[in-house]
Design an enzyme around this catalytic site. Structure first.
Site, PDB file in Angstrom:
ATOM      1  CB  CYS A 121      -0.923  -0.001   1.215  1.00  0.00           C
ATOM      2  SG  CYS A 121      -1.996   1.448   1.196  1.00  0.00           S
ATOM      3  N   GLY A 122       0.775   2.044  -1.039  1.00  0.00           N
ATOM      4  CA  GLY A 122       1.662   3.189  -1.196  1.00  0.00           C
ATOM      5  C   GLY A 122       1.361   4.288  -0.199  1.00  0.00           C
ATOM      6  CG  HIS A 123      -2.647   5.545   1.537  1.00  0.00           C
ATOM      7  ND1 HIS A 123      -3.346   4.420   1.146  1.00  0.00           N
ATOM      8  CD2 HIS A 123      -2.997   5.756   2.829  1.00  0.00           C
ATOM      9  CE1 HIS A 123      -4.091   3.991   2.154  1.00  0.00           C
ATOM     10  NE2 HIS A 123      -3.916   4.789   3.179  1.00  0.00           N
TER      11      HIS A 123
ATOM     12  CG  ASP B 182      -6.415   5.751  -2.587  1.00  0.00           C
ATOM     13  OD1 ASP B 182      -6.319   6.660  -1.738  1.00  0.00           O
ATOM     14  OD2 ASP B 182      -5.523   4.934  -2.816  1.00  0.00           O
TER      15      ASP B 182
ATOM     16  CB  CYS C 111      -4.047   4.916  -5.672  1.00  0.00           C
ATOM     17  SG  CYS C 111      -3.983   3.150  -5.310  1.00  0.00           S
ATOM     18  N   GLY C 112      -0.825   5.064  -4.198  1.00  0.00           N
ATOM     19  CA  GLY C 112       0.598   4.814  -4.473  1.00  0.00           C
ATOM     20  C   GLY C 112       0.803   3.644  -5.422  1.00  0.00           C
ATOM     21  CB  THR C 113      -0.171   0.054  -5.308  1.00  0.00           C
ATOM     22  OG1 THR C 113      -1.504   0.274  -4.851  1.00  0.00           O
ATOM     23  CG2 THR C 113       0.714  -0.341  -4.125  1.00  0.00           C
TER      24      THR C 113
ATOM     25  CG  HIS D 102      -6.898  -1.714  -6.133  1.00  0.00           C
ATOM     26  ND1 HIS D 102      -6.457  -2.929  -5.657  1.00  0.00           N
ATOM     27  CD2 HIS D 102      -6.857  -0.851  -5.080  1.00  0.00           C
ATOM     28  CE1 HIS D 102      -6.173  -2.820  -4.358  1.00  0.00           C
ATOM     29  NE2 HIS D 102      -6.407  -1.571  -3.993  1.00  0.00           N
TER      30      HIS D 102
HETATM   31  O1  PYC Z   1      -1.848   3.938  -1.925  1.00  0.00           O
HETATM   32  O2  PYC Z   1      -1.359   1.967  -2.750  1.00  0.00           O
HETATM   33  C1  PYC Z   1      -2.126   2.741  -2.217  1.00  0.00           C
HETATM   34  C2  PYC Z   1      -3.485   2.267  -1.871  1.00  0.00           C
HETATM   35  C3  PYC Z   1      -4.039   1.070  -2.156  1.00  0.00           C
HETATM   36  C4  PYC Z   1      -5.323   1.082  -1.624  1.00  0.00           C
HETATM   37  C5  PYC Z   1      -5.526   2.299  -1.026  1.00  0.00           C
HETATM   38  N1  PYC Z   1      -4.388   3.020  -1.185  1.00  0.00           N
END
Ligand code: PYC
Length: 311
Positions: A93-95, A234, A238-240, A208
């Protein structure tokens, strides 16, 4: 159960570009020190009610991403983490990684500089910068399929790419609905239907859905809307999801190595991403900021009919 037997779980909450992360710092399930993938399976099979108690109402809410802080199995790592949400578990999870690093810094457990963080899908390198922002270099990312067309009931054909950014994404242009906060309900419904069509089309792993449109802010290259596995959107870019986007841009030759890509979320928060090549894959790095919003002790009373969350 008497009042003396209440369970207590200590958490620190933060948000990254509006998207919440709740780090369990004490009182979570003890999963030992084995390989993190195995610990995740133990969490899922033996302690899933803890996930629900922390992420779901009445203590949590649909967008909350939980992060169980664990001892690393690799001694080079500063920490290990298992991310989870209202319906299950996330590979990366990026965030949440940005929120975790901000949380560890807030706790005085981590200083500026580079830190290896173990996740169930691999080790990521996170850096805490002197202005408090955080970057992470993700696990290798790639596009699995280009130009997949699916028939979406009530909408017609939708074409997009399937890519791995630490989670599985279907990425498409938002053609029929502008990516504006007023349309969030409509976008959620649309993306749920797209996801069902993508899953039925031979990509059951995609959980997603990410739609793209023109940015609103002058600094951004693109705006997105991301539907998460449990139905929440999100709040962050969304980092990923941004890593999956970078993998597609790289595969199409639309973004060169090292060139920044600024991704804007539907609420206007920003991540900056760039990548370097790694064979057929890419190594993306994402930069953003997280802010601490609460330190709390969750109380679990077995006499409460909703002790383990509303599932
Ligand atoms: O930031 O990767 C992310 C992420 C995945 C689901 C919610 N945020």
């Amino acid at each position: 159960m008497t009042r003396n037997e209440l369970k207590k779980i200590r958490v620190i909450d933060s948000h990254t570009g509006g998207e919440p992360t709740r780090v369990i710092i004490e009182g979570g399930p003890d999963l030992g020190t084995g390989p993190l993938k195995e610990r995740l399976e133990q969490f899922r099979f033996d302690f899933d009610r803890y996930r629900s108690a922390v992420a779901n109402e009445p203590r949590g809410s649909d967008p909350v991403v939980g992060a169980l802080l664990c001892p690393p199995s690799n001694s080079n790592c500063t920490a290990a983490v298992i991310f989870f949400n209202n319906v299950g578990y996330l590979g990366m999870c990026g965030h949440g990684t940005i929120g975790l690093v901000a949380t560890l810094a807030y706790m005085g457990r981590l200083e500026q500089g580079e830190h290896l963080i173990e996740t169930p899908v691999g080790i990521v390198t996170a850096s805490l910068h002197d202005d408090g922002s955080v970057s992470f270099v993700n696990v290798p990312c790639y596009r699995r399929a280009k130009g997949v067309t699916v028939g979406v009931p009530g909408l017609g054909p939708v074409t997009g790419d399937v890519a791995w950014g630490g989670n599985w994404f279907f990425l498409a242009e938002a053609e029929s609905v502008p990516l504006e906060p007023d349309n969030i309900g409509h976008l959620a419904d649309l993306c749920r239907r797209i996801r069902a069509a993508v899953n039925a089309h031979g990509f059951p792993e995609v959980d997603h859905i990410e739609l793209f449109g023109p940015p609103r802010g002058a600094r951004a290259d693109s705006r997105n809307y991301v539907l998460c596995p449990g139905g929440a959107y999100d709040r962050s870019p969304c980092g990923t999801g941004t890593c999956a986007k970078l993998a597609c841009l790289a595969a199409d030759g639309k973004l060169a190595e090292g060139v920044p890509w600024v991704q804007e979320s539907i609420i206007g928060s920003l991540f900056t991403g760039r990548y370097c090549r790694n064979g057929d894959q890419i190594l993306p790095s994402i930069t953003g900021s997280a802010y601490i919003s609460a330190e709390a002790t969750l109380v679990l009373d077995e006499n409460d009919p909703f002790c383990w969350g509303i599932r």
